[in-house]
Design an enzyme around this catalytic site. Structure first.
Site, PDB file in Angstrom:
ATOM      1  N   LYS A  92      37.606  46.092  52.019  1.00 33.04           N
ATOM      2  CA  LYS A  92      36.655  47.158  52.380  1.00 33.04           C
ATOM      3  C   LYS A  92      36.228  47.028  53.831  1.00 33.04           C
ATOM      4  O   LYS A  92      36.031  48.027  54.521  1.00 33.04           O
ATOM      5  CB  LYS A  92      35.422  47.113  51.468  1.00 33.04           C
ATOM      6  CG  LYS A  92      35.720  47.574  50.048  1.00 33.04           C
ATOM      7  CD  LYS A  92      34.431  47.693  49.249  1.00 33.04           C
ATOM      8  CE  LYS A  92      34.691  47.962  47.784  1.00 33.04           C
ATOM      9  NZ  LYS A  92      33.486  47.920  46.962  1.00 33.04           N
TER      10      LYS A  92
ATOM     11  N   LYS B 109      46.197  50.440  43.670  1.00 30.86           N
ATOM     12  CA  LYS B 109      45.247  50.679  42.587  1.00 30.86           C
ATOM     13  C   LYS B 109      44.664  52.095  42.649  1.00 30.86           C
ATOM     14  O   LYS B 109      44.379  52.579  43.740  1.00 30.86           O
ATOM     15  CB  LYS B 109      44.124  49.652  42.786  1.00 30.86           C
ATOM     16  CG  LYS B 109      43.272  49.360  41.616  1.00 30.86           C
ATOM     17  CD  LYS B 109      42.189  48.354  42.013  1.00 30.86           C
ATOM     18  CE  LYS B 109      41.184  48.948  42.983  1.00 30.86           C
ATOM     19  NZ  LYS B 109      39.952  48.209  43.173  1.00 30.86           N
TER      20      LYS B 109
ATOM     21  N   LYS C   6      38.313  55.107  43.648  1.00 31.04           N
ATOM     22  CA  LYS C   6      37.407  56.190  44.039  1.00 31.04           C
ATOM     23  C   LYS C   6      37.427  56.395  45.539  1.00 31.04           C
ATOM     24  O   LYS C   6      37.101  57.463  46.036  1.00 31.04           O
ATOM     25  CB  LYS C   6      35.963  55.833  43.671  1.00 31.04           C
ATOM     26  CG  LYS C   6      35.672  55.836  42.199  1.00 31.04           C
ATOM     27  CD  LYS C   6      34.216  55.402  41.984  1.00 31.04           C
ATOM     28  CE  LYS C   6      34.026  54.826  40.609  1.00 31.04           C
ATOM     29  NZ  LYS C   6      32.876  53.944  40.493  1.00 31.04           N
TER      30      LYS C   6
END
Ligand code: TYM
Length: 335
Positions: free
Chosen positions: A113, A198, A201
């Site tokens: 992230k 993966k 969202k």
């Protein structure tokens, strides 16, 4: 007899997708009657990346309603909002002060992230796993049902608990070390546009995922456009065909058929035929969830009462653990 306790949660960042459902919520629902369950909407985690204040509360309600719509049963389970129980933030601070910085810097999700966010990385993103540890440890949870991507965070939770017990209460440990509950199938649902990544969202393309509240038309379009390969016949577990394995697995989980049944049924199908089958199955599997969701959203008072009750149950346990943690650390009792 006391049932073992479960705690898990989902962030209210946008909609829930099939990865959240198949990797986590479906397993909560299937196992719930064997446990005492606490399911929270982790809205404090949601602000570790830039968020929209205008939609945070509505997104939180959406996720709570989806828990119910997916089949969370209040006879066995409590649903609550993380920020409504202030012990989560307080325990996070206490645990921050015993967690070595390099444990957090080693977290894969933080690194991923942080790279995506460039310069704009806040301390909360680094601290995300400590807040997650606090969520779990406050309830003395025995098991934590999650998808594969959360395994490292659960190992960290165990390390933090063990370190706390060793430093402050060796004779009579206060914190319980939880076990992860990760099911083999569905633990890692992959993106529709790249079978090696993966489903997430945060993927900028909505075509990479199927959301639980997508309309039948949207589901059809997404499956129509999803990545395929040029081989005829559908096969599981071929490392050269990640998309094929992912979509077959989705079909297996959504249809409720066994792996062997699906392997035989689809072995001679071309992509066109298989995509129609997957589309039909996905729409049919999501229809009852979507109908129930609408009914719940039409009765805001009911949802509020569920969250109020959940909060009360959660607070009783969380505050008790927090008092024990503070006592072990040597804090005075407020007068
Ligand atoms: P979140 O919201 O990112 O994900 C919620 C759950 O969905 C699972 N999941 C997946 N499973 C399979 N395939 C995928 N593609 C996929 N994407 C997501 C996640 O593993 C998770 O179980 N950090 C947590 C939220 C959390 C939490 C907790 C969980 C905060 N505190 C305490 C358990 C216990 C998270 O990943 O949220």
């Amino acid at each position: 007899m006391v049932s073992p306790r479960i705690l898990s949660g989902v962030q209210p960042t946008g909609n829930l997708h099939l990865g959240n459902y198949l990797g986590a919520i479906r397993n909560w629902v299937e196992g719930q009657s064997q446990y005492e369950n606490f399911f929270c909407v982790v809205d404090l985690h949601a602000i570790t990346v830039p968020h929209k204040p205008e939609t945070l509360a509505a997104d939180t309600y959406t996720i709570a309603a989806l828990y119910l719509a997916c089949g969370i049963d209040l006879r066995y389970s409590n649903i609550f909002v993380q920020s409504h129980v202030s012990a989560h933030s307080e325990l996070t601070w206490l645990l921050n002060c015993i967690t070595p910085l390099n444990w957090l810097e080693d977290m894969i999700q933080f690194k991923e992230k942080a790279v995506k966010q460039g310069e704009n990385v806040n301390v909360g993103l680094l601290d995300y796993p400590v807040l997650m540890a606090a969520d779990i440890l406050l309830y003395r949870a025995d098991k934590v049902p999650v998808g594969e991507d959360q395994k490292q965070h659960l190992e960290l939770t165990r390390d933090i608990a063990a370190r706390f017990n060793y430093q402050f209460c060796r004779e009579k440990p206060v914190l319980k070390l939880p076990e992860p509950l990760i099911r083999a199938e569905g633990a890692r649902v992959m993106s529709l546009t790249d079978g090696t990544r993966k489903m997430s969202k945060s993927d900028p393309s909505d075509f990479s995922r199927i959301n639980l509240l997508d309309t039948p038309e949207t589901i059809q379009q997404k499956i129509k456009r999803c990545k395929t390969d040029s081989i005829r016949g559908m096969t599981f577990d071929d490392p050269e065909r990640p998309e094929c394995n992912n979509l077959l697995t989705l079909y297996m989980l959504l249809s409720g058929k066994s792996k062997q049944e699906v392997a035989i049924e689809c072995q001679d199908m071309g992509w066109g035929q298989f995509k129609s089958l997957l589309t039909e199955t996905t729409i049919a599997a999501l229809k009852p969830i979507q109908e129930k969701y609408q009914a719940i959203m039409n009765d805001q008072g009911y949802l509020e009462s569920v969250l109020r009750d959940g909060r009360q149950q959660a607070e009783a346990i969380a505050n008790d653990t927090l008092s024990q943690v503070k006592a072990a650390m040597g804090y005075s009792v407020p007068l």
